[in-house]
Design a protein around this motif. Sequence first.
Motif, PDB file in Angstrom:
ATOM      1  N   UNK A  66       0.852  -1.193   0.000  1.00 47.89           N
ATOM      2  CA  UNK A  66       0.000   0.000   0.000  1.00 47.89           C
ATOM      3  C   UNK A  66       0.885   1.240   0.000  1.00 47.89           C
ATOM      4  N   UNK A  67       0.599   2.163  -0.895  1.00 45.64           N
ATOM      5  CA  UNK A  67       1.385   3.400  -0.966  1.00 45.64           C
ATOM      6  C   UNK A  67       0.694   4.564  -0.283  1.00 45.64           C
ATOM      7  N   UNK A  68      -0.566   4.350   0.119  1.00 49.02           N
ATOM      8  CA  UNK A  68      -1.292   5.329   0.923  1.00 49.02           C
ATOM      9  C   UNK A  68      -1.975   4.578   2.068  1.00 49.02           C
ATOM     10  N   UNK A  69      -2.340   5.303   3.102  1.00 43.91           N
ATOM     11  CA  UNK A  69      -2.979   4.688   4.257  1.00 43.91           C
ATOM     12  C   UNK A  69      -4.495   4.702   4.103  1.00 43.91           C
ATOM     13  N   UNK A  70      -5.132   3.677   4.684  1.00 44.97           N
ATOM     14  CA  UNK A  70      -6.588   3.603   4.645  1.00 44.97           C
ATOM     15  C   UNK A  70      -7.066   2.203   4.943  1.00 44.97           C
ATOM     16  N   UNK A  71      -8.379   2.059   4.947  1.00 46.14           N
ATOM     17  CA  UNK A  71      -9.015   0.788   5.246  1.00 46.14           C
ATOM     18  C   UNK A  71      -9.280   0.036   3.945  1.00 46.14           C
ATOM     19  N   UNK A  72      -8.974  -1.268   3.930  1.00 42.74           N
ATOM     20  CA  UNK A  72      -9.237  -2.103   2.755  1.00 42.74           C
ATOM     21  C   UNK A  72     -10.751  -2.274   2.610  1.00 42.74           C
ATOM     22  N   UNK A  73     -11.289  -1.812   1.471  1.00 43.10           N
ATOM     23  CA  UNK A  73     -12.718  -1.951   1.212  1.00 43.10           C
ATOM     24  C   UNK A  73     -13.049  -3.213   0.422  1.00 43.10           C
ATOM     25  N   UNK A  74     -12.109  -3.660  -0.418  1.00 40.58           N
ATOM     26  CA  UNK A  74     -12.401  -4.826  -1.257  1.00 40.58           C
ATOM     27  C   UNK A  74     -11.105  -5.512  -1.660  1.00 40.58           C
ATOM     28  N   UNK A  75     -11.151  -6.850  -1.677  1.00 40.79           N
ATOM     29  CA  UNK A  75     -10.051  -7.666  -2.185  1.00 40.79           C
ATOM     30  C   UNK A  75     -10.575  -8.366  -3.435  1.00 40.79           C
ATOM     31  N   UNK A  76      -9.958  -8.102  -4.561  1.00 42.78           N
ATOM     32  CA  UNK A  76     -10.519  -8.523  -5.844  1.00 42.78           C
ATOM     33  C   UNK A  76      -9.877  -9.748  -6.458  1.00 42.78           C
ATOM     34  N   UNK A  77      -9.469 -10.718  -5.647  1.00 35.78           N
ATOM     35  CA  UNK A  77      -8.860 -11.928  -6.209  1.00 35.78           C
ATOM     36  C   UNK A  77      -9.053 -13.089  -5.252  1.00 35.78           C
ATOM     37  N   UNK A  78      -8.897 -14.291  -5.785  1.00 34.69           N
ATOM     38  CA  UNK A  78      -8.890 -15.520  -4.988  1.00 34.69           C
ATOM     39  C   UNK A  78      -7.438 -15.959  -4.848  1.00 34.69           C
ATOM     40  N   UNK A  79      -6.948 -16.181  -3.644  1.00 36.06           N
ATOM     41  CA  UNK A  79      -5.539 -16.588  -3.472  1.00 36.06           C
ATOM     42  C   UNK A  79      -5.184 -17.792  -4.328  1.00 36.06           C
ATOM     43  N   UNK A  80      -4.049 -17.696  -5.004  1.00 37.75           N
ATOM     44  CA  UNK A  80      -3.590 -18.778  -5.865  1.00 37.75           C
ATOM     45  C   UNK A  80      -4.114 -18.720  -7.286  1.00 37.75           C
ATOM     46  N   UNK A  81      -4.980 -17.754  -7.576  1.00 33.08           N
ATOM     47  CA  UNK A  81      -5.576 -17.667  -8.914  1.00 33.08           C
ATOM     48  C   UNK A  81      -4.670 -16.908  -9.878  1.00 33.08           C
ATOM     49  N   UNK A  82      -4.974 -17.049 -11.166  1.00 31.51           N
ATOM     50  CA  UNK A  82      -4.297 -16.278 -12.202  1.00 31.51           C
ATOM     51  C   UNK A  82      -5.022 -14.952 -12.361  1.00 31.51           C
ATOM     52  N   UNK A  83      -4.289 -13.860 -12.293  1.00 31.15           N
ATOM     53  CA  UNK A  83      -4.875 -12.534 -12.459  1.00 31.15           C
ATOM     54  C   UNK A  83      -4.296 -11.892 -13.718  1.00 31.15           C
ATOM     55  N   UNK A  84      -5.067 -10.975 -14.298  1.00 34.02           N
ATOM     56  CA  UNK A  84      -4.652 -10.299 -15.515  1.00 34.02           C
ATOM     57  C   UNK A  84      -4.020  -8.950 -15.204  1.00 34.02           C
ATOM     58  N   UNK A  85      -3.229  -8.460 -16.126  1.00 39.76           N
ATOM     59  CA  UNK A  85      -2.588  -7.157 -15.953  1.00 39.76           C
ATOM     60  C   UNK A  85      -3.656  -6.073 -15.769  1.00 39.76           C
ATOM     61  N   UNK A  86      -3.420  -5.155 -14.838  1.00 39.70           N
ATOM     62  CA  UNK A  86      -4.302  -4.036 -14.496  1.00 39.70           C
ATOM     63  C   UNK A  86      -5.578  -4.472 -13.781  1.00 39.70           C
ATOM     64  N   UNK A  87      -5.685  -5.718 -13.397  1.00 35.52           N
ATOM     65  CA  UNK A  87      -6.844  -6.160 -12.618  1.00 35.52           C
ATOM     66  C   UNK A  87      -6.759  -5.575 -11.210  1.00 35.52           C
ATOM     67  N   UNK A  88      -7.836  -4.926 -10.713  1.00 34.23           N
ATOM     68  CA  UNK A  88      -7.815  -4.401  -9.337  1.00 34.23           C
ATOM     69  C   UNK A  88      -7.697  -5.545  -8.329  1.00 34.23           C
ATOM     70  N   UNK A  89      -6.727  -5.448  -7.431  1.00 40.62           N
ATOM     71  CA  UNK A  89      -6.495  -6.490  -6.445  1.00 40.62           C
ATOM     72  C   UNK A  89      -6.909  -6.052  -5.044  1.00 40.62           C
ATOM     73  N   UNK A  90      -6.570  -4.834  -4.667  1.00 35.97           N
ATOM     74  CA  UNK A  90      -6.977  -4.279  -3.382  1.00 35.97           C
ATOM     75  C   UNK A  90      -7.570  -2.885  -3.631  1.00 35.97           C
ATOM     76  N   UNK A  91      -8.666  -2.566  -2.937  1.00 36.57           N
ATOM     77  CA  UNK A  91      -9.263  -1.239  -3.020  1.00 36.57           C
ATOM     78  C   UNK A  91      -9.270  -0.645  -1.615  1.00 36.57           C
ATOM     79  N   UNK A  92      -8.606   0.513  -1.471  1.00 36.04           N
ATOM     80  CA  UNK A  92      -8.533   1.233  -0.197  1.00 36.04           C
ATOM     81  C   UNK A  92      -9.554   2.361  -0.228  1.00 36.04           C
ATOM     82  N   UNK A  93     -10.186   2.655   0.927  1.00 37.23           N
ATOM     83  CA  UNK A  93     -11.186   3.732   0.976  1.00 37.23           C
ATOM     84  C   UNK A  93     -10.590   5.000   0.367  1.00 37.23           C
TER      85      UNK A  93
END
Length: 364
Positions: free
Chosen positions: A59-86
């Motif tokens: 995290x490059x800024x401080x805040x509360x995690x609002x959403x986690x956009x992946x399943x651990x161990x899965x294949x993710x695509x480039x530019x896919x949102x992974x963490x959303x901070x308030x």
Amino acid sequence: MIRTLFVTAAFVFFGSAVISQDNPPPAAVVAVEVTTRNLAEVSDFNGRLDANRRVALVARVSGVIENIGFVPGAIVEQDQPLFVIESDLYDAAMREAEGALRAAQAQRDLARLERDRQSELVLREAGAQARLDQAEAALATVEADVLRLEAALDRARTNLSYTVIKAPFSGRIGNSAVDEGALVGPESGALATLVQLDPIHAEFPVPTALLRTFLERVERGEVSREAAVRLTLANGTVYDAQGDIDFVDSRVNSGTDSVMLRARFANPEGRLLDGELVRVTLTTDTPEGELAIPAEAVQRDIQGAFVLVVGEGEVAEQRRITVLRNAQGFAVIGAGLSEGERVITEGVNKVRVGAVVDAAAPEG
């Protein structure tokens, strides 16, 4: 009469046994023909797999995690949102910076008008030079404010963009170190690790002398860097794709007198894992047309290597041979055998030199 018959029967039985022992049946063996084969010269090394790309997501800024956009161990695509901070505070900061910049731009435009008016009056000799100097200084001040506020707006926009942590490349995402609702910041460390497994590299040390020989053969065109490496996995499975040598280190390890090499492998299904220990087989030469026999046919004693050959009349013969090297389960023969001769590979312990054998070809 009965005694005579008993003696006669006993003589026939024991006589047959003696005859059977004096003339045992030929020993059953398996014999393989000496053939010409193209057996690559290979060397085995211990190696370790290394992901093509690896990044720790922070995290490059401080805040509360609002959403986690992946399943651990899965294949993710480039530019896919992974963490959303308030983002509310960062959005408000951006709008505040936009308002301050607009106000400064308006002040700059007004200062330009005043500077132009004073300049016109000076040209007409209707105004004082001092008033023009003050107008130019005021314009320079508000222009500096505009630059400062433009930078503040860029910073606010950047901070707002940092509230969405995206995948910098396609790859496999590891486990999340935090849950939704957690407070994170730059001091929180890695939130997850993303690795790119296709392609993947195998790194392995090669003795300097062997590397010199290999590179010289490459220069002469006798062997290639492409498809020069095979992998054997921890369970003994040989990976189906071959690897290309794409890196040779420029420094020799003085402790082991070896040089680190790296081979690149296609890994579209992600079977090969980052950090996995593997057995690396490097093809160092590809000679053609060498006489070879199965390695298990070669026997050794104090005089050296020999084989049992099925000679004329199916008689077993001992033959001294010269073995140049072993490769892929075969012994490459330098002298002592000719193509087409048959050597015994199974049943050697039942064979007596000079005796007739019952030689059969191997199944399959």
